[in-house]
Design a protein around this motif. Structure first.
Motif, PDB file in Angstrom:
ATOM      1  N   GLN A 106       0.835  -1.192   0.000  1.00 11.98           N
ATOM      2  CA  GLN A 106       0.000   0.000   0.000  1.00 11.98           C
ATOM      3  C   GLN A 106       0.879   1.253   0.000  1.00 11.98           C
ATOM      4  OE1 GLN A 106      -3.542  -0.093  -0.245  1.00 11.98           O
ATOM      5  NE2 GLN A 106      -2.809  -2.123  -0.804  1.00 11.98           N
ATOM      6  N   LEU A 107       0.362   2.281  -0.627  1.00  9.53           N
ATOM      7  CA  LEU A 107       1.089   3.544  -0.747  1.00  9.53           C
ATOM      8  C   LEU A 107       0.091   4.677  -0.506  1.00  9.53           C
ATOM      9  CD1 LEU A 107       4.066   4.162  -1.483  1.00  9.53           C
ATOM     10  CD2 LEU A 107       3.301   4.603  -3.817  1.00  9.53           C
ATOM     11  N   ILE A 108       0.555   5.749   0.124  1.00 10.21           N
ATOM     12  CA  ILE A 108      -0.290   6.914   0.379  1.00 10.21           C
ATOM     13  C   ILE A 108       0.053   7.992  -0.640  1.00 10.21           C
ATOM     14  CG2 ILE A 108      -0.976   8.667   2.065  1.00 10.21           C
ATOM     15  CD1 ILE A 108       0.181   6.762   4.234  1.00 10.21           C
ATOM     16  N   ALA A 109      -0.955   8.506  -1.303  1.00  2.56           N
ATOM     17  CA  ALA A 109      -0.767   9.616  -2.234  1.00  2.56           C
ATOM     18  C   ALA A 109      -1.386  10.874  -1.626  1.00  2.56           C
ATOM     19  CB  ALA A 109      -1.410   9.318  -3.580  1.00  2.56           C
ATOM     20  N   VAL A 110      -0.600  11.962  -1.616  1.00  2.00           N
ATOM     21  CA  VAL A 110      -1.085  13.252  -1.093  1.00  2.00           C
ATOM     22  C   VAL A 110      -0.561  14.350  -2.009  1.00  2.00           C
ATOM     23  CG1 VAL A 110      -1.182  12.470   1.296  1.00  2.00           C
ATOM     24  CG2 VAL A 110       0.925  13.513   0.421  1.00  2.00           C
ATOM     25  N   LYS A 111      -1.076  15.554  -1.848  1.00  2.00           N
ATOM     26  CA  LYS A 111      -0.548  16.679  -2.593  1.00  2.00           C
ATOM     27  C   LYS A 111       0.832  17.066  -2.051  1.00  2.00           C
ATOM     28  CE  LYS A 111      -4.829  18.674  -4.307  1.00  2.00           C
ATOM     29  NZ  LYS A 111      -5.651  19.903  -4.449  1.00  2.00           N
ATOM     30  N   LYS A 112       1.644  17.655  -2.911  1.00  2.00           N
ATOM     31  CA  LYS A 112       3.034  17.935  -2.538  1.00  2.00           C
ATOM     32  C   LYS A 112       3.161  18.856  -1.333  1.00  2.00           C
ATOM     33  CE  LYS A 112       5.633  16.900  -6.706  1.00  2.00           C
ATOM     34  NZ  LYS A 112       6.578  17.410  -7.729  1.00  2.00           N
ATOM     35  N   ASP A 113       2.176  19.732  -1.122  1.00  2.00           N
ATOM     36  CA  ASP A 113       2.268  20.655   0.018  1.00  2.00           C
ATOM     37  C   ASP A 113       1.618  20.090   1.273  1.00  2.00           C
ATOM     38  OD1 ASP A 113      -0.339  20.728  -0.782  1.00  2.00           O
ATOM     39  OD2 ASP A 113      -0.458  22.904  -1.001  1.00  2.00           O
ATOM     40  N   SER A 114       1.205  18.822   1.245  1.00  2.00           N
ATOM     41  CA  SER A 114       0.552  18.211   2.393  1.00  2.00           C
ATOM     42  C   SER A 114       1.557  17.969   3.519  1.00  2.00           C
ATOM     43  CB  SER A 114      -0.103  16.889   1.990  1.00  2.00           C
ATOM     44  OG  SER A 114      -0.605  16.202   3.127  1.00  2.00           O
ATOM     45  N   LYS A 115       1.076  18.072   4.764  1.00  2.00           N
ATOM     46  CA  LYS A 115       1.922  17.816   5.931  1.00  2.00           C
ATOM     47  C   LYS A 115       1.780  16.382   6.429  1.00  2.00           C
ATOM     48  CE  LYS A 115       1.975  22.640   7.475  1.00  2.00           C
ATOM     49  NZ  LYS A 115       1.685  23.584   8.587  1.00  2.00           N
ATOM     50  N   ILE A 116       1.010  15.583   5.735  1.00  2.00           N
ATOM     51  CA  ILE A 116       0.858  14.173   6.098  1.00  2.00           C
ATOM     52  C   ILE A 116       2.203  13.471   5.923  1.00  2.00           C
ATOM     53  CG2 ILE A 116      -0.266  11.992   5.480  1.00  2.00           C
ATOM     54  CD1 ILE A 116      -2.674  13.707   4.570  1.00  2.00           C
ATOM     55  N   ALA A 117       2.630  12.724   6.945  1.00  2.00           N
ATOM     56  CA  ALA A 117       3.936  12.075   6.888  1.00  2.00           C
ATOM     57  C   ALA A 117       3.874  10.576   7.137  1.00  2.00           C
ATOM     58  CB  ALA A 117       4.882  12.717   7.914  1.00  2.00           C
ATOM     59  N   LYS A 118       2.788  10.122   7.744  1.00  2.00           N
ATOM     60  CA  LYS A 118       2.670   8.683   8.062  1.00  2.00           C
ATOM     61  C   LYS A 118       1.207   8.275   8.042  1.00  2.00           C
ATOM     62  CE  LYS A 118       2.942   9.614  13.055  1.00  2.00           C
ATOM     63  NZ  LYS A 118       2.955  11.097  12.879  1.00  2.00           N
ATOM     64  N   PHE A 119       1.000   6.965   8.101  1.00  2.00           N
ATOM     65  CA  PHE A 119      -0.343   6.416   7.971  1.00  2.00           C
ATOM     66  C   PHE A 119      -1.268   6.893   9.087  1.00  2.00           C
ATOM     67  CE2 PHE A 119      -3.270   2.642   8.541  1.00  2.00           C
ATOM     68  CZ  PHE A 119      -4.060   2.947   7.440  1.00  2.00           C
ATOM     69  N   ASN A 120      -0.770   6.956  10.312  1.00  2.00           N
ATOM     70  CA  ASN A 120      -1.615   7.368  11.438  1.00  2.00           C
ATOM     71  C   ASN A 120      -2.123   8.802  11.309  1.00  2.00           C
ATOM     72  OD1 ASN A 120      -1.749   4.982  12.872  1.00  2.00           O
ATOM     73  ND2 ASN A 120       0.070   5.416  14.108  1.00  2.00           N
ATOM     74  N   ASP A 121      -1.463   9.605  10.483  1.00  2.00           N
ATOM     75  CA  ASP A 121      -1.919  10.976  10.260  1.00  2.00           C
ATOM     76  C   ASP A 121      -3.273  11.011   9.557  1.00  2.00           C
ATOM     77  OD1 ASP A 121       0.399  11.875  11.418  1.00  2.00           O
ATOM     78  OD2 ASP A 121       1.410  12.296   9.504  1.00  2.00           O
ATOM     79  N   LEU A 122      -3.682   9.877   8.977  1.00  2.00           N
ATOM     80  CA  LEU A 122      -4.929   9.832   8.222  1.00  2.00           C
ATOM     81  C   LEU A 122      -6.147   9.522   9.087  1.00  2.00           C
ATOM     82  CD1 LEU A 122      -3.711   7.712   5.157  1.00  2.00           C
ATOM     83  CD2 LEU A 122      -3.705  10.198   5.400  1.00  2.00           C
ATOM     84  N   LYS A 123      -5.940   9.344  10.380  1.00  2.00           N
ATOM     85  CA  LYS A 123      -7.003   8.828  11.242  1.00  2.00           C
ATOM     86  C   LYS A 123      -8.259   9.689  11.223  1.00  2.00           C
ATOM     87  CE  LYS A 123      -7.548   6.321  15.525  1.00  2.00           C
ATOM     88  NZ  LYS A 123      -6.837   5.755  16.692  1.00  2.00           N
ATOM     89  N   LYS A 124      -8.115  10.986  11.110  1.00  2.00           N
ATOM     90  CA  LYS A 124      -9.286  11.868  11.137  1.00  2.00           C
ATOM     91  C   LYS A 124      -9.446  12.663   9.846  1.00  2.00           C
ATOM     92  CE  LYS A 124      -9.234  12.365  16.191  1.00  2.00           C
ATOM     93  NZ  LYS A 124      -9.191  13.318  17.330  1.00  2.00           N
ATOM     94  N   LEU A 125      -8.787  12.212   8.784  1.00  2.00           N
ATOM     95  CA  LEU A 125      -8.849  12.932   7.513  1.00  2.00           C
ATOM     96  C   LEU A 125      -9.707  12.192   6.500  1.00  2.00           C
ATOM     97  CD1 LEU A 125      -5.097  13.979   7.172  1.00  2.00           C
ATOM     98  CD2 LEU A 125      -6.995  15.301   8.139  1.00  2.00           C
ATOM     99  N   LYS A 126     -10.079  12.890   5.449  1.00  2.00           N
ATOM    100  CA  LYS A 126     -10.849  12.279   4.369  1.00  2.00           C
ATOM    101  C   LYS A 126      -9.898  11.508   3.459  1.00  2.00           C
ATOM    102  CE  LYS A 126     -14.526  15.754   4.271  1.00  2.00           C
ATOM    103  NZ  LYS A 126     -15.212  16.790   3.451  1.00  2.00           N
ATOM    104  N   VAL A 127     -10.178  10.221   3.295  1.00  2.00           N
ATOM    105  CA  VAL A 127      -9.275   9.358   2.530  1.00  2.00           C
ATOM    106  C   VAL A 127     -10.057   8.637   1.428  1.00  2.00           C
ATOM    107  CG1 VAL A 127      -7.614   7.470   2.626  1.00  2.00           C
ATOM    108  CG2 VAL A 127      -7.871   9.024   4.582  1.00  2.00           C
ATOM    109  N   GLY A 128      -9.507   8.665   0.229  1.00  2.00           N
ATOM    110  CA  GLY A 128     -10.122   7.975  -0.898  1.00  2.00           C
ATOM    111  C   GLY A 128      -9.516   6.590  -1.091  1.00  2.00           C
ATOM    112  N   VAL A 129     -10.363   5.593  -1.345  1.00  2.00           N
ATOM    113  CA  VAL A 129      -9.917   4.222  -1.597  1.00  2.00           C
ATOM    114  C   VAL A 129     -10.797   3.607  -2.681  1.00  2.00           C
ATOM    115  CG1 VAL A 129      -9.052   3.836   0.748  1.00  2.00           C
ATOM    116  CG2 VAL A 129     -11.430   3.281   0.199  1.00  2.00           C
ATOM    117  N   GLN A 130     -10.317   2.531  -3.284  1.00  2.00           N
ATOM    118  CA  GLN A 130     -11.175   1.764  -4.175  1.00  2.00           C
ATOM    119  C   GLN A 130     -11.955   0.759  -3.345  1.00  2.00           C
ATOM    120  OE1 GLN A 130      -9.422   0.114  -7.715  1.00  2.00           O
ATOM    121  NE2 GLN A 130     -11.125  -1.298  -8.069  1.00  2.00           N
ATOM    122  N   ASN A 131     -13.245   0.718  -3.551  1.00  2.00           N
ATOM    123  CA  ASN A 131     -14.128  -0.133  -2.756  1.00  2.00           C
ATOM    124  C   ASN A 131     -13.724  -1.608  -2.830  1.00  2.00           C
ATOM    125  OD1 ASN A 131     -16.437  -0.733  -1.182  1.00  2.00           O
ATOM    126  ND2 ASN A 131     -17.604  -1.234  -3.016  1.00  2.00           N
ATOM    127  N   GLY A 132     -13.616  -2.238  -1.658  1.00  2.00           N
ATOM    128  CA  GLY A 132     -13.351  -3.667  -1.598  1.00  2.00           C
ATOM    129  C   GLY A 132     -11.909  -4.074  -1.770  1.00  2.00           C
TER     130      GLY A 132
END
Length: 285
Positions: A138-164
């Motif tokens: 698995q890989l995390i894609a974010v915008k270049k100016d994002s401050k997201i640095a690790k998976f746990n940073d996504l806990k309260k953010l809006k995240v897009g995934v492919q269903n299933g």
């Protein structure tokens, strides 16, 4: 009684002899079959070779997609074509939406599946897998100016995934199955488009798809993030549970294309470099 002269005798004998010669030289017709006898039966035509129907969700570049002509193409497709050639079988690819792809296999509408399918313990309960043919993560894609640095940073953010997908599974474990922040899409490129539009803060998906999208859409200004918490994954060809005959053919074909360099050529075409991601052992997870 009048007597027969020598001349008349010779004339009569000559006519009889000529008739016998002509009868001997004439074409002999085969005797007609006796009444009630049946004619020899024609040999039955050889049965047509089975064509194995392959289900694939053709919306997962570069593994499977449709070109301008509507043909299904991609890394997975070329791998299966090469495997089929080695195994001596014929295959036909049918575009099958991801949401119903496993049901199509279980119901017998598809003979096998190839669609960047991760081998998991749960899936192995309802279907059988070939030896792995691709390593993924698995890989995390974010915008270049994002401050997201690790998976746990996504806990309260809006995240897009492919269903299933496994991306869906890992973010569901992180946020909870009822989280309103998980945005599910029919295809990973759609989730990435939503990231570009600002509708989600990040996308979690398989590295092969994310990297291909980022490399081929420079205007998106994305960056990718790996995380140690992501477990390694392996893709396999799926067949109906208990179909050992087909599974053996596929495994032999996979072994052959890894041995003769065919796999490496296909891998290099889509990902560059040598085909290092051609595992020979079955997945353990």
């Amino acid at each position: 009684m009048s007597s027969i002269t020598t001349r008349h005798f010779l004339q009569s004998a000559g006519i009889l002899l000529a008739g016998l010669v002509l009868a001997a030289c004439g074409k002999q017709e085969p005797p007609a079959p006796a009444a009630g006898a049946s004619a020899p039966a024609a040999s039955a035509p050889a049965p047509a070779a089975k064509v194995y129907v392959v289900g694939t969700d053709a919306a997962y570049v570069p593994f499977e997609s449709q070109n301008d002509k509507g043909e299904i193409v991609g890394f997975d497709i070329e791998v299966v074509q090469a495997v089929a050639k080695k195994a001596g079988i014929e295959v036909k690819f049918i575009n099958t939406p991801w949401e119903g792809i496993f049901n199509s296999l279980n119901q017998g509408d598809r003979d096998l599946l190839v669609s960047a399918i991760t081998i998991t313990a749960e899936r192995k309960q309802t279907m059988d897998f070939s030896t792995p043919y691709f390593d993924a993560q698995q890989l995390i894609a974010v915008k270049k100016d994002s401050k997201i640095a690790k998976f746990n940073d996504l806990k309260k953010l809006k995240v897009g995934v492919q269903n299933g997908t496994t991306g869906d599974e890992v973010i569901t474990k992180l946020q909870g199955k009822d989280s309103p922040n998980i945005k599910r899409f029919e295809a990973t490129p759609l989730a990435l488009k939503e990231l570009e539009a600002g509708g989600v803060d990040a996308v979690v998906a398989d590295n092969g798809v994310v990297e291909h999208y980022v490399n081929n859409n420079s205007g998106t200004q994305f960056k990718t993030i790996t995380d140690a918490s992501f477990s390694p994954e392996q893709y396999g060809l799926a067949v109906k549970k208990g179909n050992t005959e087909l599974l053996e053919k596929l495994n032999k074909g996979l072994a052959d294309i890894k041995t003769d360099g065919t796999y490496d050529k296909i891998y290099a075409k889509y990902f560059g470099g040598a085909g290092a991601k051609a595992p020979a052992a079955a997945a353990s997870k």
